[in-house]
Design an enzyme around this catalytic site. Structure first.
Site, PDB file in Angstrom:
ATOM      1  CE1 TYR A  58      34.742  12.445  40.443  1.00  0.00           C
ATOM      2  CE2 TYR A  58      36.646  13.538  39.471  1.00  0.00           C
ATOM      3  CZ  TYR A  58      35.770  12.474  39.517  1.00  0.00           C
ATOM      4  OH  TYR A  58      35.905  11.436  38.631  1.00  0.00           O
ATOM      5  NE  ARG A  61      28.811  16.026  38.554  1.00  0.00           N
ATOM      6  CZ  ARG A  61      29.126  17.070  37.783  1.00  0.00           C
ATOM      7  NH1 ARG A  61      30.335  17.226  37.315  1.00  0.00           N
ATOM      8  NH2 ARG A  61      28.221  17.969  37.473  1.00  0.00           N
ATOM      9  CB  VAL A  95      30.850   8.271  43.341  1.00  0.00           C
ATOM     10  CG1 VAL A  95      31.763   7.308  42.572  1.00  0.00           C
ATOM     11  CG2 VAL A  95      30.370   9.389  42.423  1.00  0.00           C
ATOM     12  CG  HIS A 111      32.756   2.588  39.604  1.00  0.00           C
ATOM     13  ND1 HIS A 111      31.903   2.769  38.546  1.00  0.00           N
ATOM     14  CD2 HIS A 111      33.512   1.510  39.283  1.00  0.00           C
ATOM     15  CE1 HIS A 111      32.118   1.830  37.627  1.00  0.00           C
ATOM     16  NE2 HIS A 111      33.082   1.047  38.054  1.00  0.00           N
ATOM     17  N   GLY A 176      19.285   0.722  36.177  1.00  0.00           N
ATOM     18  CA  GLY A 176      19.791   2.043  35.800  1.00  0.00           C
ATOM     19  C   GLY A 176      21.248   2.078  35.413  1.00  0.00           C
TER      20      GLY A 176
HETATM   21  P1  OAD Z   1      25.240   5.555  32.298  1.00  0.00           P
HETATM   22  O1  OAD Z   1      25.040   7.027  32.208  1.00  0.00           O
HETATM   23  O2  OAD Z   1      26.152   4.901  31.358  1.00  0.00           O
HETATM   24  O3  OAD Z   1      23.831   4.812  32.154  1.00  0.00           O
HETATM   25  C1  OAD Z   1      22.716   5.245  32.880  1.00  0.00           C
HETATM   26  C2  OAD Z   1      21.555   4.332  32.537  1.00  0.00           C
HETATM   27  O4  OAD Z   1      20.456   4.719  33.355  1.00  0.00           O
HETATM   28  C3  OAD Z   1      21.072   4.421  31.079  1.00  0.00           C
HETATM   29  O5  OAD Z   1      20.939   3.111  30.558  1.00  0.00           O
HETATM   30  C4  OAD Z   1      19.712   5.109  31.192  1.00  0.00           C
HETATM   31  O6  OAD Z   1      18.776   4.633  30.224  1.00  0.00           O
HETATM   32  C5  OAD Z   1      19.297   4.698  32.576  1.00  0.00           C
HETATM   33  N1  OAD Z   1      18.320   5.592  33.224  1.00  0.00           N
HETATM   34  C6  OAD Z   1      18.075   6.910  33.011  1.00  0.00           C
HETATM   35  N2  OAD Z   1      17.092   7.355  33.829  1.00  0.00           N
HETATM   36  C7  OAD Z   1      16.711   6.287  34.590  1.00  0.00           C
HETATM   37  C8  OAD Z   1      15.740   6.086  35.619  1.00  0.00           C
HETATM   38  N3  OAD Z   1      14.953   7.095  36.048  1.00  0.00           N
HETATM   39  N4  OAD Z   1      15.634   4.863  36.166  1.00  0.00           N
HETATM   40  C9  OAD Z   1      16.427   3.839  35.765  1.00  0.00           C
HETATM   41  N5  OAD Z   1      17.346   3.964  34.788  1.00  0.00           N
HETATM   42  C10 OAD Z   1      17.492   5.172  34.206  1.00  0.00           C
HETATM   43  O7  OAD Z   1      25.643   5.244  33.825  1.00  0.00           O
HETATM   44  P2  OAD Z   1      26.320   3.941  34.437  1.00  0.00           P
HETATM   45  O8  OAD Z   1      25.861   2.731  33.735  1.00  0.00           O
HETATM   46  O9  OAD Z   1      26.149   4.020  35.905  1.00  0.00           O
HETATM   47  O10 OAD Z   1      32.280   5.284  36.065  1.00  0.00           O
HETATM   48  O11 OAD Z   1      27.832   4.206  34.091  1.00  0.00           O
HETATM   49  C11 OAD Z   1      28.803   3.310  34.535  1.00  0.00           C
HETATM   50  C12 OAD Z   1      30.070   4.048  34.879  1.00  0.00           C
HETATM   51  O12 OAD Z   1      30.475   4.876  33.797  1.00  0.00           O
HETATM   52  C13 OAD Z   1      29.932   5.029  36.032  1.00  0.00           C
HETATM   53  O13 OAD Z   1      30.061   4.401  37.288  1.00  0.00           O
HETATM   54  C14 OAD Z   1      31.046   5.974  35.786  1.00  0.00           C
HETATM   55  C15 OAD Z   1      30.820   6.175  34.306  1.00  0.00           C
HETATM   56  O14 OAD Z   1      31.852   6.666  33.575  1.00  0.00           O
HETATM   57  C16 OAD Z   1      33.396   5.953  36.359  1.00  0.00           C
HETATM   58  O15 OAD Z   1      33.433   7.156  36.443  1.00  0.00           O
HETATM   59  C17 OAD Z   1      34.586   5.058  36.588  1.00  0.00           C
END
Ligand code: OAD
Ligand code: ZN
Length: 232
Positions: A58, A61, A95, A111, A176
């Site tokens: 963290y 990050r 976050v 989150h 995203g």
């Molecule tokens: P992910 O990494 O699962 O998904 C990110 C998404 O962003 C993917 O679908 C990509 O295609 C998309 N992406 C990439 N570049 C982009 C851009 N420039 N513009 C728009 N989209 C883009 O991340 P999250 O869906 O946020 O939780 O993940 C959900 C949760 O899983 C997070 O909050 C975290 C993680 O584990 C915890 O840690 C509890």
């Protein structure tokens, strides 16, 4: 189609909106979950087993975030909030603090927030942007501090409020997010059930994109300024 006066809007963002600000996503190629194991760094059990290792993750990050600035995607959502007013809520799984830095105020961090720490002994939550030691302690009681984020197996923050907003929204926009982590993955369906118009912005298809009224297959920074302008 345009957002009418008095209509209610819920926006859900995920790691993708911060990608163009240089913050790595979780599940893309080169994402965090290729380099770290969820069980090690994002579960209560992982923290209990190795608090120093989890804090190292963290702290890294937090350093990444300090250098990051909002991109046109974050700024467009702040503009959308100004246009919609009271009926607007931004729910983020992120976050980082880039939505705040862009000017968003009606914002729920489901989150948690990486710049906050929470005491495991007394429960105090504090904002802290300093370089933390490896196993930081509470200024009030000396207890062990953890990041004020939601780990797998824990209940997201603000959930009852978010579910209530989804049940009565007119518009739902997901930006995203891969749509793989529950309960956020279910939000689009709840919004659809409420009769909302749904829009997904993502450069790749997601679990939610086939179910959206409109799928804009682009990066957030490229798509959102034009999308927001077109909705009013
Ligand atoms: P992910 O990494 O699962 O998904 C990110 C998404 O962003 C993917 O679908 C990509 O295609 C998309 N992406 C990439 N570049 C982009 C851009 N420039 N513009 C728009 N989209 C883009 O991340 P999250 O869906 O946020 O939780 O993940 C959900 C949760 O899983 C997070 O909050 C975290 C993680 O584990 C915890 O840690 C509890
Ligand atoms: Zn304490």
């Amino acid at each position: 189609m345009r957002i009418g006066k008095g209509e209610r809007v819920v926006v859900l963002t995920g790691a993708g909106i911060s990608a163009e600000s240089g913050i790595p996503t979780f599940r893309d190629a080169g994402g965090l979950w290729e380099r770290f194991r969820i069980e090690d760094v994002a579960t209560p059990e992982g923290f209990a087993a190795d608090p120093v290792g989890v804090w190292r993750f963290y702290s890294q990050r937090r350093r990444e975030m300090r250098r990051a600035v909002p991109n046109p995607g974050h700024l467009a959502l702040a503009e959308m909030e100004r246009r919609v007013g009271e009926g607007f809520t931004l729910v983020t799984q992120n976050v980082d603090d880039l939505h705040e830095k862009a000017g968003s105020e009606r914002l729920l961090h489901m989150h948690g927030e990486i710049l906050k720490v929470r005491c495991l002994a007394c429960g105090a939550v504090a904002h802290d942007e300093t370089d933390l030691p490896e196993d930081p302690r509470c200024g009030k009681c000396g207890g062990r501090l953890r990041p004020h984020v939601v780990w797998f197996g824990e209940v997201p923050f603000h959930l009852p409020e978010i579910l209530g907003l989804l049940r009565s929204c007119d518009w739902f926009l997901a930006v995203g997010t891969s749509g793989t982590v529950y309960p956020a993955a279910q939000f689009i369906q709840l919004a659809r059930d409420a009769g909302a118009r749904t829009v997904v912005v993502n450069p790749d298809p997601t679990a939610a994109s086939p179910h959206a009224d409109r799928f804009i297959c682009q990066k957030a920074g490229a798509a959102l300024p034009g999308l927001v302008a077109s909705l009013f």
